[in-house]
Enzyme design. Structure first.
Site, PDB file in Angstrom:
ATOM      1  N   GLY A 163       0.918  -1.346  -0.201  1.00 28.92           N
ATOM      2  CA  GLY A 163      -0.074  -0.095  -0.015  1.00 28.92           C
ATOM      3  C   GLY A 163       0.835   1.314  -0.001  1.00 28.92           C
ATOM      4  O   GLY A 163       1.935   1.266  -0.086  1.00 28.92           O
ATOM      5  N   ASP A 221      -4.290 -12.825   2.415  1.00 31.28           N
ATOM      6  CA  ASP A 221      -5.419 -12.028   3.097  1.00 31.28           C
ATOM      7  C   ASP A 221      -5.249 -12.364   4.612  1.00 31.28           C
ATOM      8  O   ASP A 221      -5.104 -13.560   5.087  1.00 31.28           O
ATOM      9  CB  ASP A 221      -6.620 -12.590   2.673  1.00 31.28           C
ATOM     10  CG  ASP A 221      -7.892 -11.645   3.298  1.00 31.28           C
ATOM     11  OD1 ASP A 221      -7.680 -11.145   4.298  1.00 31.28           O
ATOM     12  OD2 ASP A 221      -9.078 -11.833   2.862  1.00 31.28           O
ATOM     13  N   TYR A 228     -14.435   1.592  10.261  1.00 32.83           N
ATOM     14  CA  TYR A 228     -13.123   1.769  10.294  1.00 32.83           C
ATOM     15  C   TYR A 228     -12.621   2.328  11.574  1.00 32.83           C
ATOM     16  O   TYR A 228     -11.963   1.650  12.200  1.00 32.83           O
ATOM     17  CB  TYR A 228     -12.725   3.053   9.417  1.00 32.83           C
ATOM     18  CG  TYR A 228     -11.347   3.436   9.038  1.00 32.83           C
ATOM     19  CD1 TYR A 228     -10.322   2.344   8.501  1.00 32.83           C
ATOM     20  CD2 TYR A 228     -10.784   4.939   9.550  1.00 32.83           C
ATOM     21  CE1 TYR A 228      -9.086   2.938   8.471  1.00 32.83           C
ATOM     22  CE2 TYR A 228      -9.574   5.047   9.598  1.00 32.83           C
ATOM     23  CZ  TYR A 228      -8.577   4.313   8.956  1.00 32.83           C
ATOM     24  OH  TYR A 228      -7.270   4.443   8.971  1.00 32.83           O
ATOM     25  N   LYS A 260     -10.578   0.087  14.174  1.00 28.96           N
ATOM     26  CA  LYS A 260      -9.249   0.644  14.867  1.00 28.96           C
ATOM     27  C   LYS A 260      -9.506   0.544  16.156  1.00 28.96           C
ATOM     28  O   LYS A 260      -8.391   0.407  16.957  1.00 28.96           O
ATOM     29  CB  LYS A 260      -9.040   1.984  14.144  1.00 28.96           C
ATOM     30  CG  LYS A 260      -8.540   1.872  12.690  1.00 28.96           C
ATOM     31  CD  LYS A 260      -7.096   0.764  12.585  1.00 28.96           C
ATOM     32  CE  LYS A 260      -6.860   1.051  10.932  1.00 28.96           C
ATOM     33  NZ  LYS A 260      -5.395   0.459  10.522  1.00 28.96           N
ATOM     34  N   ALA A 269      -0.586  -0.128  13.252  1.00 31.57           N
ATOM     35  CA  ALA A 269      -0.995   1.402  12.602  1.00 31.57           C
ATOM     36  C   ALA A 269      -2.458   1.621  12.987  1.00 31.57           C
ATOM     37  O   ALA A 269      -3.347   1.023  12.447  1.00 31.57           O
ATOM     38  CB  ALA A 269      -0.773   1.171  11.208  1.00 31.57           C
ATOM     39  N   THR A 276      -1.744  11.465   6.215  1.00 33.75           N
ATOM     40  CA  THR A 276      -0.473  11.333   5.535  1.00 33.75           C
ATOM     41  C   THR A 276      -0.594  11.193   4.037  1.00 33.75           C
ATOM     42  O   THR A 276      -1.450  10.666   3.651  1.00 33.75           O
ATOM     43  CB  THR A 276       0.163  10.202   6.071  1.00 33.75           C
ATOM     44  OG1 THR A 276       0.256  10.242   7.301  1.00 33.75           O
ATOM     45  CG2 THR A 276       1.760  10.060   5.635  1.00 33.75           C
TER      46      THR A 276
HETATM   47  P1  NAD Z   1      -3.513   1.817   1.552  1.00 33.58           P
HETATM   48  O1  NAD Z   1      -4.840   1.356   1.292  1.00 33.58           O
HETATM   49  O2  NAD Z   1      -2.620   2.372   0.689  1.00 33.58           O
HETATM   50  O3  NAD Z   1      -2.599   0.330   2.057  1.00 33.58           O
HETATM   51  C1  NAD Z   1      -3.102  -0.703   2.817  1.00 33.58           C
HETATM   52  C2  NAD Z   1      -2.862  -2.053   2.282  1.00 33.58           C
HETATM   53  O4  NAD Z   1      -3.329  -2.967   3.284  1.00 33.58           O
HETATM   54  C3  NAD Z   1      -2.848  -2.203   0.916  1.00 33.58           C
HETATM   55  O5  NAD Z   1      -1.748  -2.363   0.244  1.00 33.58           O
HETATM   56  C4  NAD Z   1      -4.266  -3.194   1.042  1.00 33.58           C
HETATM   57  O6  NAD Z   1      -4.070  -4.074  -0.129  1.00 33.58           O
HETATM   58  C5  NAD Z   1      -3.753  -4.137   2.052  1.00 33.58           C
HETATM   59  N1  NAD Z   1      -4.617  -4.903   2.695  1.00 33.58           N
HETATM   60  C6  NAD Z   1      -5.949  -4.326   2.960  1.00 33.58           C
HETATM   61  N2  NAD Z   1      -6.761  -5.355   3.772  1.00 33.58           N
HETATM   62  C7  NAD Z   1      -6.012  -6.493   3.671  1.00 33.58           C
HETATM   63  C8  NAD Z   1      -6.012  -7.943   4.030  1.00 33.58           C
HETATM   64  N3  NAD Z   1      -7.217  -8.495   4.418  1.00 33.58           N
HETATM   65  N4  NAD Z   1      -4.887  -8.679   4.026  1.00 33.58           N
HETATM   66  C9  NAD Z   1      -3.805  -8.298   3.522  1.00 33.58           C
HETATM   67  N5  NAD Z   1      -3.603  -6.910   3.017  1.00 33.58           N
HETATM   68  C10 NAD Z   1      -4.714  -6.077   3.119  1.00 33.58           C
HETATM   69  O7  NAD Z   1      -3.704   2.718   2.907  1.00 33.58           O
HETATM   70  P2  NAD Z   1      -2.317   3.363   3.618  1.00 33.58           P
HETATM   71  O8  NAD Z   1      -2.726   4.888   3.681  1.00 33.58           O
HETATM   72  O9  NAD Z   1      -1.106   2.800   3.325  1.00 33.58           O
HETATM   73  O10 NAD Z   1      -2.533   3.031   5.267  1.00 33.58           O
HETATM   74  C11 NAD Z   1      -1.741   2.070   5.744  1.00 33.58           C
HETATM   75  C12 NAD Z   1      -2.409   1.770   7.205  1.00 33.58           C
HETATM   76  O11 NAD Z   1      -2.164   3.030   7.851  1.00 33.58           O
HETATM   77  C13 NAD Z   1      -3.883   1.592   7.448  1.00 33.58           C
HETATM   78  O12 NAD Z   1      -3.950   0.793   8.488  1.00 33.58           O
HETATM   79  C14 NAD Z   1      -4.434   2.837   7.683  1.00 33.58           C
HETATM   80  O13 NAD Z   1      -5.561   2.492   8.602  1.00 33.58           O
HETATM   81  C15 NAD Z   1      -3.269   3.496   8.385  1.00 33.58           C
HETATM   82  N6  NAD Z   1      -3.563   4.874   8.401  1.00 33.58           N
HETATM   83  C16 NAD Z   1      -3.078   5.751   7.330  1.00 33.58           C
HETATM   84  C17 NAD Z   1      -3.367   6.848   7.280  1.00 33.58           C
HETATM   85  C18 NAD Z   1      -2.993   7.653   5.947  1.00 33.58           C
HETATM   86  O14 NAD Z   1      -3.207   8.941   6.007  1.00 33.58           O
HETATM   87  N7  NAD Z   1      -2.510   7.462   5.069  1.00 33.58           N
HETATM   88  C19 NAD Z   1      -3.886   7.632   8.339  1.00 33.58           C
HETATM   89  C20 NAD Z   1      -4.479   6.985   9.588  1.00 33.58           C
HETATM   90  C21 NAD Z   1      -4.028   5.751   9.584  1.00 33.58           C
END
Ligand code: NAD
Ligand code: UDP
Length: 325
Positions: free
Chosen positions: A10, A56, A145, A149, A114, A175
Site C-alpha cells: 500500500g 489475506d 473503520y 481500529k 497502525a 499522511t
Molecule cells: P493503503 O490502502 O494504501 O494500504 C493498505 C494496504 O493493506 C493495501 O496494500 C491493501 O491491499 C492491504 N490490505 C487491506 N486489507 C488486507 C487484508 N485483509 N489482507 C492483506 N492485505 C490487506 O493505505 P495506507 O494509507 O497505506 O494505510 C496503511 C495503514 O495506515 C492502514 O492501516 C491505515 O488505517 C493507517 N493509516 C493511514 C493514514 C493515512 O493518512 N495514510 C492515516 C491513518 C491511519
C-alpha cells in the site's frame, strides 16, 4: 531484523518496506492487493531480503523463517475504500489484527499497530492528545473503520497485558506523498489529480473543515522509531500544521499552476470538523517530529504525480478501490 509488514504494497507500507531494506533489515510483505499496488513494490522485488506474499491476513496464513517484528498496516484507509468495503474493513481490524498479534506472540516479536486519528472521531477536544478518548458515532458510516481500529487497539493492549506481547500503537494522522492512488478519493490525491487535469477541485461542504497533513517520509521515520522502541504508546504521529480544505485547494492550484476552480459538493456524514495532533508524547517518547513543511511535501507529491504516475493520472475515473493489479 526480519520484519513482517502486512499491507506492505500500500501507500505507507511500500515506503516502510523500502526504508527497512535500505537500513539492512529483511522484509516479508503480506498483502491481498485490495487497495495496494504491485507497482509500489515492483522495484523492491529483486532486492535481496525482500519477499512479497499475496495473502489475506484475515484468513489462515503461515510465515516461514524467523520473525523479529510485525508491523500491521493492512486495512482500507481512504474513506472511499472503507465505505465500499465495510465488512472487509471490520474483518481486517479484528480478525486480521488478531492473526498478526498471534504471529508476533508465537515468535516473541515486537508488534506495531497502525491505528488512526479516527479513533478520536469528530473530536470535541482540540488539538487531540492521546489521553482524549474520542467522540465516535458507533453506528455511522465511518464506524466500520473507527471502531475496527479502536477494537484493534483494545486487542493489542489485551495481548500485551495477558500474553506479554511487546506491542506498540501509533495513531497516524492524514499522511500524503508518492504512491497514493490518484483515484483513492482522499483529498490530496484528488486535488492533485484534478489540478493536473485542469478539472474542478471537489471541495466537500464549505471547505472550512481542517486537517493536518504529514509527509510520508516523516511518517515512516516515526514508524521505524516505534518499531525500534519498547514503548507501548499510543503515540500520535502527524504534522501539527493545520489547514482548512479550502486553503489546501489554494496551495495545490498554486503549486501546480492550474487554472482549476473549486466545485463544492455535499459534506460526507460525520466528516470530522477539526483535526490536529498534539505530538508532545511522540517527541518525548520517540524523539520524533516531522520535518517536511506542507508546501514542500506537496511539491514533491505533485512532481511524482506529474512524472512517474503520469499514466495513472491520465487513467479514466474508476472505482475508488483498485482490484489486483
Ligand atoms: P493503503 O490502502 O494504501 O494500504 C493498505 C494496504 O493493506 C493495501 O496494500 C491493501 O491491499 C492491504 N490490505 C487491506 N486489507 C488486507 C487484508 N485483509 N489482507 C492483506 N492485505 C490487506 O493505505 P495506507 O494509507 O497505506 O494505510 C496503511 C495503514 O495506515 C492502514 O492501516 C491505515 O488505517 C493507517 N493509516 C493511514 C493514514 C493515512 O493518512 N495514510 C492515516 C491513518 C491511519
Ligand atoms: N475532501 C474534500 N474533497 C475531496 C476529498 C475529501 O473536500 O475530494 C475533504 C473531506 O470531506 C475531509 C477532508 O477533505 O473533510 C479530508 O478527507 P480525506 O478523505 O483525505 O481524509 P479523512 O480525514 O476524511 O479521513
Amino acid at each position: 531484523m526480519r520484519v513482517v509488514v502486512s499491507g506492505g504494497s500500500g501507500f505507507l507500507g511500500s515506503h516502510l518496506c523500502e526504508e527497512l531494506l535500505r537500513r539492512g533489515d529483511s522484509v516479508v510483505c503480506l498483502d491481498n492487493f485490495s487497495s495496494g499496488r504491485k507497482a509500489n513494490v515492483a522495484r523492491l522485488i529483486r532486492r535481496p531480503g525482500f519477499h512479497c506474499a499475496p495473502c489475506d491476513v484475515t484468513e489462515r496464513f503461515r510465515v516461514f523463517g524467523p520473525v523479529d517484528a510485525v508491523v500491521h498496516l493492512a486495512s482500507p484507509a481512504s474513506p472511499a475504500d472503507y465505505h465500499h468495503h465495510p465488512l472487509e474493513t471490520l474483518a481486517v481490524g479484528s480478525r486480521g489484527t488478531e492473526n498478526m498479534l498471534r504471529l508476533a506472540e508465537s515468535r516473541k516479536a515486537r508488534f506495531v499497530l497502525a491505528s488512526t486519528s479516527e479513533v478520536y472521531g469528530d473530536p470535541a477536544v482540540h488539538p487531540q492528545a492521546e489521553d482524549y478518548w474520542g467522540h465516535v458515532n458507533p453506528i455511522g458510516p465511518r464506524s466500520v473503520y473507527d471502531e475496527a481500529k479502536r477494537f484493534a487497539e483494545a486487542l493489542s493492549m489485551a495481548y500485551r497485558r495477558s500474553r506479554g506481547v511487546d506491542t506498540g500503537i501509533v495513531r497516524i494522522f492524514n499522511t500524503y506523498g508518492p504512491h497514493m492512488r490518484p483515484h483513492d478519493g482522499r483529498v490530496i490525491s484528488s486535488f492533485i489529480r484534478q489540478a493536473l487535469r485542469g478539472e474542478p477541485l471537489t471541495v466537500f461542504g464549505d471547505g472550512t473543515q481542517t486537517r493536518s497533513f504529514c509527509y510520508v517520509d516523516d511518517l515512516v521515520r516515526g514508524l521505524l522509531a516505534m518499531l525500534d522502541s519498547i514503548e507501548p504508546g499510543p503515540f500520535n504521529l502527524g504534522n501539527p500544521e493545520e489547514r482548512t480544505v479550502l486553503e489546501l485547494a489554494e496551495l495545490v492550484t498554486g503549486i501546480t499552476g492550474s487554472g482549476s476552480e473549486v466545485r463544492h459538493l455535499p459534506l460526507p456524514v460525520d466528516d470530522p470538523v477539526r483535526r490536529r495532533p498534539d505530538i508532545t508524547r511522540a517527541r518525548e517518547g520517540l524523539g520524533w517530529q516531522p520535518r517536511v513543511p506542507l508546501a514542500e511535501g506537496l511539491r514533491r507529491t505533485v512532481d511524482w504525480f506529474a512524472s512517474e504516475a503520469q499514466a495513472v493520472v491520465r487513467e479514466p475515473e474508476r472505482a475508488a478501490v483498485a482490484g489486483p493489479s
